[in-house]
Write a protein that holds these residues in place. Structure first.
Motif, PDB file in Angstrom:
ATOM      1  N   VAL A   1       8.639   0.701   5.228  1.00  0.00           N
ATOM      2  CA  VAL A   1       7.556   0.121   6.014  1.00  0.00           C
ATOM      3  C   VAL A   1       7.566  -1.384   5.780  1.00  0.00           C
ATOM      4  N   LYS A   2       7.275  -2.137   6.829  1.00  0.00           N
ATOM      5  CA  LYS A   2       7.217  -3.596   6.720  1.00  0.00           C
ATOM      6  C   LYS A   2       5.796  -4.063   6.994  1.00  0.00           C
ATOM      7  N   LEU A   3       5.356  -5.018   6.216  1.00  0.00           N
ATOM      8  CA  LEU A   3       4.073  -5.648   6.468  1.00  0.00           C
ATOM      9  C   LEU A   3       4.309  -6.809   7.437  1.00  0.00           C
ATOM     10  N   THR A   4       3.815  -6.666   8.668  1.00  0.00           N
ATOM     11  CA  THR A   4       3.937  -7.747   9.641  1.00  0.00           C
ATOM     12  C   THR A   4       3.063  -8.924   9.236  1.00  0.00           C
ATOM     13  N   GLY A   5       1.825  -8.632   8.858  1.00  0.00           N
ATOM     14  CA  GLY A   5       0.948  -9.706   8.424  1.00  0.00           C
ATOM     15  C   GLY A   5      -0.419  -9.210   8.021  1.00  0.00           C
ATOM     16  N   SER A   6      -1.141 -10.047   7.287  1.00  0.00           N
ATOM     17  CA  SER A   6      -2.518  -9.772   6.863  1.00  0.00           C
ATOM     18  C   SER A   6      -3.335 -11.032   7.091  1.00  0.00           C
ATOM     19  N   TRP A   7      -4.520 -10.860   7.696  1.00  0.00           N
ATOM     20  CA  TRP A   7      -5.331 -12.011   8.085  1.00  0.00           C
ATOM     21  C   TRP A   7      -6.812 -11.772   7.810  1.00  0.00           C
ATOM     22  N   GLU A   8      -7.538 -12.886   7.707  1.00  0.00           N
ATOM     23  CA  GLU A   8      -8.993 -12.883   7.611  1.00  0.00           C
ATOM     24  C   GLU A   8      -9.555 -13.561   8.855  1.00  0.00           C
ATOM     25  N   THR A   9     -10.605 -13.004   9.429  1.00  0.00           N
ATOM     26  CA  THR A   9     -11.211 -13.584  10.621  1.00  0.00           C
ATOM     27  C   THR A   9     -11.983 -14.856  10.282  1.00  0.00           C
ATOM     28  N   LEU A  10     -11.682 -15.934  11.011  1.00  0.00           N
ATOM     29  CA  LEU A  10     -12.420 -17.191  10.873  1.00  0.00           C
ATOM     30  C   LEU A  10     -13.486 -17.326  11.949  1.00  0.00           C
ATOM     31  N   VAL A  11     -13.115 -17.002  13.193  1.00  0.00           N
ATOM     32  CA  VAL A  11     -14.045 -17.045  14.317  1.00  0.00           C
ATOM     33  C   VAL A  11     -14.088 -15.661  14.941  1.00  0.00           C
ATOM     34  N   GLY A  12     -15.280 -15.109  15.017  1.00  0.00           N
ATOM     35  CA  GLY A  12     -15.461 -13.724  15.427  1.00  0.00           C
ATOM     36  C   GLY A  12     -16.356 -13.068  14.399  1.00  0.00           C
ATOM     37  N   ASP A  13     -16.432 -11.764  14.404  1.00  0.00           N
ATOM     38  CA  ASP A  13     -17.213 -11.074  13.375  1.00  0.00           C
ATOM     39  C   ASP A  13     -16.692 -11.468  11.998  1.00  0.00           C
ATOM     40  N   GLN A  14     -17.593 -11.811  11.121  1.00  0.00           N
ATOM     41  CA  GLN A  14     -17.201 -12.296   9.803  1.00  0.00           C
ATOM     42  C   GLN A  14     -16.940 -11.146   8.835  1.00  0.00           C
ATOM     43  N   ASP A  15     -16.240 -11.493   7.730  1.00  0.00           N
ATOM     44  CA  ASP A  15     -15.944 -10.526   6.663  1.00  0.00           C
ATOM     45  C   ASP A  15     -15.054  -9.394   7.172  1.00  0.00           C
ATOM     46  N   VAL A  16     -14.186  -9.716   8.127  1.00  0.00           N
ATOM     47  CA  VAL A  16     -13.274  -8.737   8.717  1.00  0.00           C
ATOM     48  C   VAL A  16     -11.837  -9.142   8.414  1.00  0.00           C
ATOM     49  N   PHE A  17     -11.035  -8.173   8.000  1.00  0.00           N
ATOM     50  CA  PHE A  17      -9.631  -8.401   7.658  1.00  0.00           C
ATOM     51  C   PHE A  17      -8.748  -7.496   8.508  1.00  0.00           C
ATOM     52  N   VAL A  18      -7.640  -8.044   8.976  1.00  0.00           N
ATOM     53  CA  VAL A  18      -6.716  -7.322   9.846  1.00  0.00           C
ATOM     54  C   VAL A  18      -5.355  -7.257   9.169  1.00  0.00           C
ATOM     55  N   HIS A  19      -4.791  -6.064   9.114  1.00  0.00           N
ATOM     56  CA  HIS A  19      -3.459  -5.852   8.544  1.00  0.00           C
ATOM     57  C   HIS A  19      -2.608  -5.122   9.585  1.00  0.00           C
ATOM     58  N   ILE A  20      -1.399  -5.607   9.829  1.00  0.00           N
ATOM     59  CA  ILE A  20      -0.489  -4.969  10.785  1.00  0.00           C
ATOM     60  C   ILE A  20       0.770  -4.551  10.040  1.00  0.00           C
ATOM     61  N   LEU A  21       1.110  -3.266  10.159  1.00  0.00           N
ATOM     62  CA  LEU A  21       2.265  -2.688   9.471  1.00  0.00           C
ATOM     63  C   LEU A  21       3.263  -2.164  10.497  1.00  0.00           C
ATOM     64  N   GLU A  22       4.534  -2.216  10.154  1.00  0.00           N
ATOM     65  CA  GLU A  22       5.597  -1.757  11.055  1.00  0.00           C
ATOM     66  C   GLU A  22       6.313  -0.552  10.453  1.00  0.00           C
ATOM     67  N   TYR A  23       6.326   0.549  11.210  1.00  0.00           N
ATOM     68  CA  TYR A  23       6.971   1.793  10.774  1.00  0.00           C
ATOM     69  C   TYR A  23       8.186   2.090  11.648  1.00  0.00           C
ATOM     70  N   GLU A  24       9.103   2.870  11.100  1.00  0.00           N
ATOM     71  CA  GLU A  24      10.319   3.234  11.832  1.00  0.00           C
ATOM     72  C   GLU A  24      10.035   4.442  12.722  1.00  0.00           C
TER      73      GLU A  24
END
Length: 270
Positions: A94-117
Motif C-alpha cells: 500500500v502507498k500513502l499518497t498524502g496526508s493533510w490538515e484542513t486550513l479553510v473549510g471545516d476545522q480539525d479535519v484531516f484527510v489521508h489518501i492511500l493507494e491499493y493494488e
C-alpha cells in the motif's frame, strides 16, 4: 471532498474501518463483482460506467478524520505513527499518497489518501493490517477522533495521480456530488476542458467514488499560495474551452465544495 460530503463519505463510528460482518470478513471484490446484493442495489450500471472512465490499475482510499479540537497535536503524533508505519512496511503493498490538515473549510479535519493494488490488493492489505502491530497503532489514534469516514475511489483514466514530491505551498481539494447517471458526461466535459488548466497548473489527482458515498468526484490541486491560486484560475478563464467546461459540469453537479489543505510532515505529497 466537501465537509458536508466528508460527513457523507461512508460514515463510521469509532469502530474499526475494516469491513467485517459478524466474525466473517467480507471481500470488497465480492461486493463489487456480481453479488446478488450489488445487483439488486443497481451497482452493475455504476460499474459499467466506471470501466469506461477508470484507469483501473489502482484503488484509492480516502479517509477523513474529524478530530477533537483539544487533541490535535496528540492526534497528529498518533496518525504519523500509523500512516508512516504502513507506508514503510513493504509487506502491505500500500502507498500513502498524502496526508493533510484542513486550513479553510471545516476545522480539525484531516484527510489521508492511500493507494491499493486494485480491490484484491485492498482486501489483502486490510487483512495483513488486521493481523499485524499496525492495528494496535491505529487504535491509539481513536481516542482523539470524534468521527471518521472512508471511501474507495478510482482514478480517471486520463489523469493518473502525481508521484511523491515536495513543491511546497497549499493544496486544494475540490469535490462534486453528481446527479446519478451523469459520470460519463461529466468526465467527457472535464477531460476536454482540463487542457485549458494544464497550461498553468496540472491536477495532482482526480478520483470518482465506487464504495461509500456514490456519484462523487474529487480532484486535488497544488499552488504556491492562495494568491497564486487566484491568478491561475483567472488565467484559465481566458483560455477557450474552460468556461464551457465549467458551465457543463456545473449543470451535472448537485453540490460543489472547495477546501484548502496543508500537508503533514510525513506526507509524500507536500
Amino acid at each position: 471532498m466537501t465537509m458536508s460530503m466528508l460527513r457523507h463519505v461512508a460514515k463510521s463510528s469509532l469502530k474499526s474501518d475494516f469491513i467485517v460482518k459478524g466474525s466473517r470478513c467480507i471481500s470488497v471484490k465480492s461486493l463489487l463483482h456480481g453479488s446478488p446484493e450489488a445487483k439488486q442495489a443497481g451497482d452493475i450500471e455504476i460499474l459499467q460506467h466506471s470501466r469506461l472512465v477508470a484507469r483501473g490499475k489502482y484503488v484509492h482510499g480516502l479517509e477523513v478524520h474529524r478530530v477533537k479540537p483539544e487533541s490535535i497535536e496528540k492526534y497528529k503524533e498518533a496518525a504519523e505513527n500509523y500512516y508512516a508505519g504502513i507506508k514503510s512496511d513493504t509487506r502491505l503493498h500500500v502507498k500513502l499518497t498524502g496526508s493533510w490538515e484542513t486550513l479553510v473549510g471545516d476545522q480539525d479535519v484531516f484527510v489521508h489518501i492511500l493507494e491499493y493494488e486494485n480491490y484484491a490488493g485492498y482486501d489483502k492489505t486490510m487483512d495483513l493490517i488486521r493481523n499485524s502491530q499496525h492495528v494496535e497503532t491505529y487504535r491509539k489514534l481513536l481516542p482523539y477522533v470524534n468521527s471518521r469516514s472512508t471511501q474507495l475511489a478510482q482514478e480517471f483514466a486520463f489523469l493518473p495521480t502525481a508521484p511523491p514530491h515536495a513543491q511546497g505551498g497549499i493544496f486544494e481539494l475540490r469535490s462534486y456530488q453528481l446527479k446519478p447517471g451523469t459520470l460519463l458526461e461529466w468526465e467527457n466535459a472535464w477531460r476536454r476542458g482540463i487542457e485549458a488548466r494544464r497550461k498553468f497548473v496540472s491536477p495532482i489527482g482526480a478520483w470518482f467514488s465506487q464504495i461509500g458515498r456514490l456519484h462523487q468526484v474529487h480532484h486535488l490541486w497544488q499552488y504556491p499560495s492562495l494568491d497564486a491560486r487566484k491568478e491561475t484560475r483567472e488565467k484559465a478563464w481566458q483560455i477557450d474551452g474552460w468556461a464551457e467546461t465549467v458551465s457543463k459540469t456545473a449543470q451535472l453537479a448537485k453540490e460543489m465544495d472547495s477546501f484548502i489543505l496543508a500537508p503533514l510532515s510525513y506526507s509524500p505529497l507536500k
